[in-house]
Scaffold this motif. Sequence first.
Motif, PDB file in Angstrom:
ATOM      1  N   PHE A  19       0.820  -1.208   0.000  1.00  0.00           N
ATOM      2  CA  PHE A  19       0.000   0.000   0.000  1.00  0.00           C
ATOM      3  C   PHE A  19       0.855   1.259   0.000  1.00  0.00           C
ATOM      4  N   ARG A  20       1.957   1.248   0.745  1.00  0.00           N
ATOM      5  CA  ARG A  20       2.834   2.423   0.790  1.00  0.00           C
ATOM      6  C   ARG A  20       3.494   2.669  -0.559  1.00  0.00           C
ATOM      7  N   SER A  21       3.779   1.617  -1.311  1.00  0.00           N
ATOM      8  CA  SER A  21       4.383   1.805  -2.626  1.00  0.00           C
ATOM      9  C   SER A  21       3.386   2.360  -3.635  1.00  0.00           C
ATOM     10  N   GLU A  22       2.113   2.197  -3.360  1.00  0.00           N
ATOM     11  CA  GLU A  22       1.063   2.717  -4.241  1.00  0.00           C
ATOM     12  C   GLU A  22       0.551   4.079  -3.785  1.00  0.00           C
ATOM     13  N   ASP A  23       1.297   4.762  -2.926  1.00  0.00           N
ATOM     14  CA  ASP A  23       0.959   6.114  -2.442  1.00  0.00           C
ATOM     15  C   ASP A  23      -0.313   6.156  -1.624  1.00  0.00           C
ATOM     16  N   GLY A  24      -0.503   5.209  -0.761  1.00  0.00           N
ATOM     17  CA  GLY A  24      -1.617   5.276   0.176  1.00  0.00           C
ATOM     18  C   GLY A  24      -2.387   3.981   0.264  1.00  0.00           C
ATOM     19  N   ILE A  25      -3.268   3.959   1.241  1.00  0.00           N
ATOM     20  CA  ILE A  25      -4.045   2.751   1.522  1.00  0.00           C
ATOM     21  C   ILE A  25      -5.072   2.496   0.425  1.00  0.00           C
ATOM     22  N   GLY A  26      -5.830   3.487   0.042  1.00  0.00           N
ATOM     23  CA  GLY A  26      -6.782   3.349  -1.050  1.00  0.00           C
ATOM     24  C   GLY A  26      -8.063   2.639  -0.649  1.00  0.00           C
ATOM     25  N   ALA A  27      -8.585   1.854  -1.569  1.00  0.00           N
ATOM     26  CA  ALA A  27      -9.891   1.224  -1.393  1.00  0.00           C
ATOM     27  C   ALA A  27      -9.889   0.136  -0.322  1.00  0.00           C
ATOM     28  N   PHE A  28      -8.756  -0.490  -0.085  1.00  0.00           N
ATOM     29  CA  PHE A  28      -8.695  -1.569   0.884  1.00  0.00           C
ATOM     30  C   PHE A  28      -8.264  -1.089   2.268  1.00  0.00           C
ATOM     31  N   GLY A  29      -8.337   0.192   2.517  1.00  0.00           N
ATOM     32  CA  GLY A  29      -7.936   0.737   3.806  1.00  0.00           C
ATOM     33  C   GLY A  29      -8.752   0.185   4.950  1.00  0.00           C
ATOM     34  N   GLY A  30     -10.044   0.006   4.729  1.00  0.00           N
ATOM     35  CA  GLY A  30     -10.902  -0.542   5.776  1.00  0.00           C
ATOM     36  C   GLY A  30     -10.495  -1.943   6.175  1.00  0.00           C
ATOM     37  N   ALA A  31     -10.191  -2.779   5.188  1.00  0.00           N
ATOM     38  CA  ALA A  31      -9.772  -4.149   5.481  1.00  0.00           C
ATOM     39  C   ALA A  31      -8.441  -4.157   6.218  1.00  0.00           C
TER      40      ALA A  31
ATOM     41  N   VAL B 100      -6.773  -9.671   6.505  1.00  0.00           N
ATOM     42  CA  VAL B 100      -5.426  -9.494   5.947  1.00  0.00           C
ATOM     43  C   VAL B 100      -5.337 -10.129   4.568  1.00  0.00           C
ATOM     44  N   LEU B 101      -5.919 -11.300   4.420  1.00  0.00           N
ATOM     45  CA  LEU B 101      -5.811 -12.025   3.158  1.00  0.00           C
ATOM     46  C   LEU B 101      -6.785 -11.538   2.090  1.00  0.00           C
ATOM     47  N   LEU B 102      -7.797 -10.769   2.454  1.00  0.00           N
ATOM     48  CA  LEU B 102      -8.804 -10.312   1.496  1.00  0.00           C
ATOM     49  C   LEU B 102      -8.209  -9.519   0.334  1.00  0.00           C
ATOM     50  N   PRO B 103      -7.409  -8.471   0.557  1.00  0.00           N
ATOM     51  CA  PRO B 103      -6.859  -7.742  -0.595  1.00  0.00           C
ATOM     52  C   PRO B 103      -5.902  -8.578  -1.437  1.00  0.00           C
ATOM     53  N   MET B 104      -5.124  -9.442  -0.801  1.00  0.00           N
ATOM     54  CA  MET B 104      -4.197 -10.293  -1.552  1.00  0.00           C
ATOM     55  C   MET B 104      -4.959 -11.264  -2.459  1.00  0.00           C
ATOM     56  N   LEU B 105      -5.990 -11.890  -1.915  1.00  0.00           N
ATOM     57  CA  LEU B 105      -6.774 -12.829  -2.708  1.00  0.00           C
ATOM     58  C   LEU B 105      -7.525 -12.130  -3.824  1.00  0.00           C
ATOM     59  N   PHE B 106      -8.012 -10.916  -3.566  1.00  0.00           N
ATOM     60  CA  PHE B 106      -8.689 -10.150  -4.607  1.00  0.00           C
ATOM     61  C   PHE B 106      -7.724  -9.804  -5.732  1.00  0.00           C
ATOM     62  N   ALA B 107      -6.507  -9.389  -5.389  1.00  0.00           N
ATOM     63  CA  ALA B 107      -5.510  -9.058  -6.411  1.00  0.00           C
ATOM     64  C   ALA B 107      -5.129 -10.299  -7.228  1.00  0.00           C
ATOM     65  N   LEU B 108      -4.982 -11.446  -6.567  1.00  0.00           N
ATOM     66  CA  LEU B 108      -4.665 -12.686  -7.291  1.00  0.00           C
ATOM     67  C   LEU B 108      -5.803 -13.108  -8.216  1.00  0.00           C
TER      68      LEU B 108
END
Length: 81
Positions: free
Chosen positions: A17-29, A64-72
């Motif tokens: 998230f830090r490399s993408e300049d912020g938390i963004g849409a998955f900040g809540g998760a 924790v795994l929700l954004p990773m699984l969504f990206a995959l």
Amino acid sequence: MATLVALPFLVLEYRWFRSEDGIGAFGGAFYWSVGLLAFSWALPHRRSLRTPRFLAAGAGLGCVLLPMLFALALGAALSGS
């Protein structure tokens, strides 16, 4: 046990998230996962509170795994077409 699995993913996710300049849409998760993992450690370590600690740590691991699984899943869907 869930905390040991979740902590490396949490650090990886934070760096991602830090490399993408912020938390963004998955900040809540991300914030929910940090809060639930902290809550599972803050509960007293008595036998009667074993189930709430387990549920909080498991829910934190899921968050924790929700954004990773969504990206995959998104990557797999886009590479398939």
